[in-house]
Design an enzyme around this catalytic site. Sequence first.
Site, PDB file in Angstrom:
ATOM      1  N   CYS B 102       0.844  -1.181   0.000  1.00 50.18           N
ATOM      2  CA  CYS B 102       0.000   0.000   0.000  1.00 50.18           C
ATOM      3  C   CYS B 102       0.881   1.233   0.000  1.00 50.18           C
ATOM      4  O   CYS B 102       1.875   1.269   0.718  1.00 50.18           O
ATOM      5  CB  CYS B 102      -0.909   0.018   1.221  1.00 50.18           C
ATOM      6  SG  CYS B 102      -0.027  -0.270   2.724  1.00 50.18           S
ATOM      7  N   ILE B 103       0.564   2.188  -0.830  1.00 54.01           N
ATOM      8  CA  ILE B 103       1.375   3.400  -0.860  1.00 54.01           C
ATOM      9  C   ILE B 103       0.486   4.622  -0.807  1.00 54.01           C
ATOM     10  O   ILE B 103      -0.652   4.558  -1.143  1.00 54.01           O
ATOM     11  CB  ILE B 103       2.304   3.497  -2.085  1.00 54.01           C
ATOM     12  CG1 ILE B 103       1.537   3.234  -3.371  1.00 54.01           C
ATOM     13  CG2 ILE B 103       3.468   2.560  -1.927  1.00 54.01           C
ATOM     14  CD1 ILE B 103       2.305   3.479  -4.630  1.00 54.01           C
TER      15      ILE B 103
END
Lengths: 409, 103
Positions: B102-103
């Site tokens: 996840c970014i």
Amino acid sequence: MKKLLILGAGTGGTIMANKMRKTLSREKWDITIIDQYKTHYYQPGFLFIPFGIYKAKDVVKPKSDFFPVGVNVIYSPIERIEAEKNQVLLDQGVVLKYDYLIIATGTKTAPEETPGLKGNLWHKSIFDFYTIEGATALAEHFKTWEGGKLVLNIAELPYKCPVAPLEFVFFADAFFTERGLRDKIDITYVTPLPGAFTKPRATKMLGELLDEKNINIIPDFNIAEVNNEEKKIVDYAGIEIPFDCLISIPTNMGDAMIERSGLGDELNFVHTDKHTLQSEKFDNIFIIGDAANVPTSKAGSVVHFMADIMEENLLCAIQGRPFTAHFDGHANCYIETGYGKGTLIDFNYDTEPLAGSFPFPGIGPFGLLKVTRMNHYGKLIFRWIYWHVLLKGKEMPIEAEMQMAGKKL
Amino acid sequence: MATKTFAGVSIEVNDDGYLVNSTDWTKKIAADMAKEEGIEITDTHYEVLNFIRTKIGNGENLTIRGIGKSGIVDIKGFYKLFPGAPLKKATKLAGVAKPTSCI
């Protein structure tokens, strides 16, 4: 007198100082904010500098412009937090006690984590654009660059403003096309992710944009080193990619002070409850923004949404009530796609970016997962909003909690 | 949901071949899965798999950097143990969910 201490006067710390000074009684609460630097950078503007759209002067202001009256300001490095004793040590033995502590020390690039990255070619053929020094050095380089292999590499997750590297290659495509150099430049986007982005629909949309703009993508690449002599990047599996100009998004790390305080993970991000924003170890410590290890984007929009949640939960903690606010991981990112257009994504911990209109359902004016001129204006106007509304902790017409209205499933 | 036979036992797996229930995991299943991936499993592999299971069990984030700092292998060693896509292969063999970045 009770004491609230805020470590870090970037976006998160400054917003919280403004919000809490309005909320907490001046007779009962002393608020102090600490930062070692006096300059506030408008970090979203760094992206525009290499392409000559902004100059350094467009993205800097004194931090002191944004602190409210009635908050103590200390400019000093921080030695460490002694959470067991409810105190913070500054350098030269200064000790500050607190009742509540907000950690807002952010993240910064750590190019030294990748062997060879900060070698002979640093700021000559290898550049970052997440620092003012890197962005301005690259602007100079691009003025006379005649072309070759332009490689953008993301070293490691997580990194600040996850869409900025995509925007960079979109801008580069437009910039060099306008200069008549595009056919001499091969642009390659090299990422540790399995695609252009993380969530399926945004990855598809952004992947198609890369393709349309003739930008190569190399996924699943974990950089092991930079070979300065042969001008190539090498990954742990042995894959080599040659470059003439390398744009690096170095490893991002939290402040070294977090490590000295024993509060962080292996990248010095603070262990944080992702819904309450409270420290997992200490009830009187809260963490905002990039410094937290919560699984959402490290970005200004996230900080802004977190601030609303934190204000409410900090009050709950102070008054001994259960937490009433719940952070959902909401992020909202304008993405420049070049040629005066942009796209927009809105998402949280559980919901991927979807198509639709924003912020007003059915009306917009912004289009989600669409490339429009209006989205680009949204991004440009944001700089004004940032300096005049956001940092001062004023109300904005966007809910902290992500909304589903106006979105297409 | 599909099932697959490992070590003589029928186990639920998802479309990518990851175990649906992490509690179904045994060393024998890991050894069978390793064969499919062309990996000859060793004690060092098991040490890494146990490290991953402990991390995930504690609800912690799993990263290549974290495994490199585990004291079991460095990152290069991790790539040698699980060639190509080490984190994807190692999590599969450890019977935990595929890591979502996840970014």
